[in-house]
Design an enzyme around this catalytic site. Sequence first.
Site, PDB file in Angstrom:
ATOM      1  N   ARG A 173      71.262  -0.263  -8.848  1.00 27.18           N
ATOM      2  CA  ARG A 173      71.234   0.830  -9.822  1.00 27.18           C
ATOM      3  C   ARG A 173      72.098   1.991  -9.328  1.00 27.18           C
ATOM      4  O   ARG A 173      72.907   1.826  -8.424  1.00 27.18           O
ATOM      5  CB  ARG A 173      69.783   1.231 -10.075  1.00 27.18           C
ATOM      6  CG  ARG A 173      68.974   0.043 -10.654  1.00 27.18           C
ATOM      7  CD  ARG A 173      67.566   0.383 -10.938  1.00 27.18           C
ATOM      8  NE  ARG A 173      67.485   1.381 -11.996  1.00 27.18           N
ATOM      9  CZ  ARG A 173      66.365   1.998 -12.338  1.00 27.18           C
ATOM     10  NH1 ARG A 173      65.231   1.730 -11.709  1.00 27.18           N
ATOM     11  NH2 ARG A 173      66.360   2.892 -13.306  1.00 27.18           N
TER      12      ARG A 173
ATOM     13  N   ARG B 177      57.931   1.349 -21.869  1.00 33.04           N
ATOM     14  CA  ARG B 177      59.154   2.030 -21.445  1.00 33.04           C
ATOM     15  C   ARG B 177      60.211   1.005 -21.064  1.00 33.04           C
ATOM     16  O   ARG B 177      59.968   0.140 -20.215  1.00 33.04           O
ATOM     17  CB  ARG B 177      58.827   2.904 -20.227  1.00 33.04           C
ATOM     18  CG  ARG B 177      60.012   3.410 -19.487  1.00 33.04           C
ATOM     19  CD  ARG B 177      59.600   3.999 -18.146  1.00 33.04           C
ATOM     20  NE  ARG B 177      60.761   4.423 -17.421  1.00 33.04           N
ATOM     21  CZ  ARG B 177      60.827   4.505 -16.110  1.00 33.04           C
ATOM     22  NH1 ARG B 177      59.785   4.204 -15.369  1.00 33.04           N
ATOM     23  NH2 ARG B 177      61.926   4.906 -15.536  1.00 33.04           N
TER      24      ARG B 177
ATOM     25  N   ARG C 117      69.710   6.151  -6.095  1.00 36.94           N
ATOM     26  CA  ARG C 117      68.504   5.341  -5.902  1.00 36.94           C
ATOM     27  C   ARG C 117      68.575   4.462  -4.640  1.00 36.94           C
ATOM     28  O   ARG C 117      67.637   3.760  -4.322  1.00 36.94           O
ATOM     29  CB  ARG C 117      68.246   4.463  -7.126  1.00 36.94           C
ATOM     30  CG  ARG C 117      67.936   5.255  -8.375  1.00 36.94           C
ATOM     31  CD  ARG C 117      67.533   4.354  -9.516  1.00 36.94           C
ATOM     32  NE  ARG C 117      67.539   5.038 -10.778  1.00 36.94           N
ATOM     33  CZ  ARG C 117      66.524   5.752 -11.276  1.00 36.94           C
ATOM     34  NH1 ARG C 117      65.408   5.861 -10.588  1.00 36.94           N
ATOM     35  NH2 ARG C 117      66.629   6.331 -12.460  1.00 36.94           N
TER      36      ARG C 117
ATOM     37  N   HIS D 190      59.291  -1.629  -5.437  1.00 40.63           N
ATOM     38  CA  HIS D 190      59.977  -1.221  -6.662  1.00 40.63           C
ATOM     39  C   HIS D 190      60.123  -2.443  -7.555  1.00 40.63           C
ATOM     40  O   HIS D 190      60.393  -3.550  -7.065  1.00 40.63           O
ATOM     41  CB  HIS D 190      61.343  -0.611  -6.358  1.00 40.63           C
ATOM     42  CG  HIS D 190      61.239   0.658  -5.586  1.00 40.63           C
ATOM     43  ND1 HIS D 190      60.891   1.853  -6.167  1.00 40.63           N
ATOM     44  CD2 HIS D 190      61.368   0.897  -4.258  1.00 40.63           C
ATOM     45  CE1 HIS D 190      60.836   2.780  -5.235  1.00 40.63           C
ATOM     46  NE2 HIS D 190      61.104   2.227  -4.066  1.00 40.63           N
ATOM     47  N   ILE D 191      59.937  -2.235  -8.831  1.00 37.65           N
ATOM     48  CA  ILE D 191      60.026  -3.313  -9.811  1.00 37.65           C
ATOM     49  C   ILE D 191      61.461  -3.809  -9.926  1.00 37.65           C
ATOM     50  O   ILE D 191      61.715  -5.003  -9.978  1.00 37.65           O
ATOM     51  CB  ILE D 191      59.472  -2.832 -11.169  1.00 37.65           C
ATOM     52  CG1 ILE D 191      57.978  -2.506 -11.016  1.00 37.65           C
ATOM     53  CG2 ILE D 191      59.722  -3.865 -12.261  1.00 37.65           C
ATOM     54  CD1 ILE D 191      57.393  -1.736 -12.182  1.00 37.65           C
TER      55      ILE D 191
ATOM     56  N   HIS E 183      63.353   8.796  -3.991  1.00 34.64           N
ATOM     57  CA  HIS E 183      64.709   9.223  -3.669  1.00 34.64           C
ATOM     58  C   HIS E 183      64.834  10.737  -3.498  1.00 34.64           C
ATOM     59  O   HIS E 183      65.918  11.222  -3.184  1.00 34.64           O
ATOM     60  CB  HIS E 183      65.659   8.749  -4.773  1.00 34.64           C
ATOM     61  CG  HIS E 183      65.318   7.400  -5.291  1.00 34.64           C
ATOM     62  ND1 HIS E 183      65.432   6.250  -4.516  1.00 34.64           N
ATOM     63  CD2 HIS E 183      64.801   6.996  -6.477  1.00 34.64           C
ATOM     64  CE1 HIS E 183      65.031   5.212  -5.235  1.00 34.64           C
ATOM     65  NE2 HIS E 183      64.635   5.635  -6.415  1.00 34.64           N
TER      66      HIS E 183
ATOM     67  N   ASN F 186      54.587   2.505  -5.007  1.00 37.59           N
ATOM     68  CA  ASN F 186      55.794   2.642  -5.814  1.00 37.59           C
ATOM     69  C   ASN F 186      55.869   4.102  -6.216  1.00 37.59           C
ATOM     70  O   ASN F 186      55.191   4.533  -7.145  1.00 37.59           O
ATOM     71  CB  ASN F 186      55.748   1.729  -7.043  1.00 37.59           C
ATOM     72  CG  ASN F 186      57.032   1.776  -7.845  1.00 37.59           C
ATOM     73  OD1 ASN F 186      57.846   2.680  -7.702  1.00 37.59           O
ATOM     74  ND2 ASN F 186      57.209   0.800  -8.723  1.00 37.59           N
TER      75      ASN F 186
ATOM     76  N   ALA G 261      60.797   7.584  -9.040  1.00 34.02           N
ATOM     77  CA  ALA G 261      61.943   8.435  -8.718  1.00 34.02           C
ATOM     78  C   ALA G 261      61.690   9.347  -7.527  1.00 34.02           C
ATOM     79  O   ALA G 261      62.643   9.771  -6.863  1.00 34.02           O
ATOM     80  CB  ALA G 261      62.327   9.263  -9.947  1.00 34.02           C
TER      81      ALA G 261
ATOM     82  N   ASP H  36      56.894  12.285   4.528  1.00 38.55           N
ATOM     83  CA  ASP H  36      56.094  12.870   5.606  1.00 38.55           C
ATOM     84  C   ASP H  36      54.631  12.465   5.496  1.00 38.55           C
ATOM     85  O   ASP H  36      53.972  12.235   6.516  1.00 38.55           O
ATOM     86  CB  ASP H  36      56.213  14.397   5.595  1.00 38.55           C
ATOM     87  CG  ASP H  36      57.551  14.896   6.098  1.00 38.55           C
ATOM     88  OD1 ASP H  36      58.325  14.105   6.693  1.00 38.55           O
ATOM     89  OD2 ASP H  36      57.842  16.103   5.899  1.00 38.55           O
TER      90      ASP H  36
ATOM     91  N   TYR I 183      61.700  -3.289 -17.509  1.00 42.44           N
ATOM     92  CA  TYR I 183      60.401  -3.273 -16.839  1.00 42.44           C
ATOM     93  C   TYR I 183      59.381  -4.261 -17.415  1.00 42.44           C
ATOM     94  O   TYR I 183      58.284  -4.377 -16.898  1.00 42.44           O
ATOM     95  CB  TYR I 183      59.813  -1.864 -16.872  1.00 42.44           C
ATOM     96  CG  TYR I 183      60.644  -0.857 -16.121  1.00 42.44           C
ATOM     97  CD1 TYR I 183      60.644  -0.833 -14.734  1.00 42.44           C
ATOM     98  CD2 TYR I 183      61.444   0.045 -16.795  1.00 42.44           C
ATOM     99  CE1 TYR I 183      61.408   0.078 -14.027  1.00 42.44           C
ATOM    100  CE2 TYR I 183      62.214   0.968 -16.101  1.00 42.44           C
ATOM    101  CZ  TYR I 183      62.196   0.971 -14.721  1.00 42.44           C
ATOM    102  OH  TYR I 183      62.961   1.868 -14.031  1.00 42.44           O
TER     103      TYR I 183
ATOM    104  N   PRO J 189      55.620   8.610 -10.757  1.00 45.98           N
ATOM    105  CA  PRO J 189      55.969   9.069 -12.097  1.00 45.98           C
ATOM    106  C   PRO J 189      56.524   7.993 -13.010  1.00 45.98           C
ATOM    107  O   PRO J 189      57.279   7.126 -12.582  1.00 45.98           O
ATOM    108  CB  PRO J 189      57.008  10.163 -11.848  1.00 45.98           C
ATOM    109  CG  PRO J 189      57.542   9.903 -10.495  1.00 45.98           C
ATOM    110  CD  PRO J 189      56.435   9.263  -9.726  1.00 45.98           C
ATOM    111  N   ASN J 190      56.087   8.081 -14.251  1.00 48.89           N
ATOM    112  CA  ASN J 190      56.542   7.262 -15.376  1.00 48.89           C
ATOM    113  C   ASN J 190      56.065   5.817 -15.339  1.00 48.89           C
ATOM    114  O   ASN J 190      56.279   5.074 -16.286  1.00 48.89           O
ATOM    115  CB  ASN J 190      58.071   7.314 -15.514  1.00 48.89           C
ATOM    116  CG  ASN J 190      58.554   8.722 -15.719  1.00 48.89           C
ATOM    117  OD1 ASN J 190      58.050   9.445 -16.570  1.00 48.89           O
ATOM    118  ND2 ASN J 190      59.508   9.148 -14.910  1.00 48.89           N
TER     119      ASN J 190
ATOM    120  N   GLU K 193      56.356  -0.127   0.652  1.00 48.21           N
ATOM    121  CA  GLU K 193      57.051   0.473  -0.491  1.00 48.21           C
ATOM    122  C   GLU K 193      57.497  -0.647  -1.422  1.00 48.21           C
ATOM    123  O   GLU K 193      58.056  -1.648  -0.958  1.00 48.21           O
ATOM    124  CB  GLU K 193      58.270   1.260   0.001  1.00 48.21           C
ATOM    125  CG  GLU K 193      59.099   1.862  -1.107  1.00 48.21           C
ATOM    126  CD  GLU K 193      60.368   2.537  -0.586  1.00 48.21           C
ATOM    127  OE1 GLU K 193      61.315   2.637  -1.379  1.00 48.21           O
ATOM    128  OE2 GLU K 193      60.430   2.955   0.593  1.00 48.21           O
TER     129      GLU K 193
END
Length: 140
Positions: free
Chosen positions: A104, A17, A108, A97-98, A77, A71, A74, A84, A22, A9-10, A95
């Site tokens: 943070r 954004r 998170r 993350h930027i 978390h 990635n 959100a 699963d 980012y 998402p996002n 996994e």
Amino acid sequence: MKVLILNGPNLNLLGRRETEIYGNISFERYFQIVQEKYPNVDLHYYQSNIEGELINKLHEVGFSYDGIIFNAGAYTHTSVGLGDAVKGIHTPVVEVHITNTYSRESFRHQSYIAANAKGVIVGFGLQSYELALQCFILEN
């Protein structure tokens, strides 16, 4: 080698954004740059803001691809279901993350994906994706 970059998402808003966090490059443009840099990798990209679609994509490619760079945004978390799904497939997942999620908000710091992932890369901006890709390249 066949690798999927899977964004949650996002992340479709990258480049527009919170550019101070980012950056100002869209993920689509970044993806083109990575494809050009690694022409021998069959690189695919999928993004969804919908948890079930991300799970479906993991199920779809999780037995035939050589790697997945994920990635989950959100959902990392909050989603036991995504954790699963990663556990249930054979394709290794890194996994990413930027941002450094540990610098943070405290919520998170928890990942439902990490325990079932091959590894976790956080905090290197968009370069996090390329670092994950290099993990797969170096193994083959």
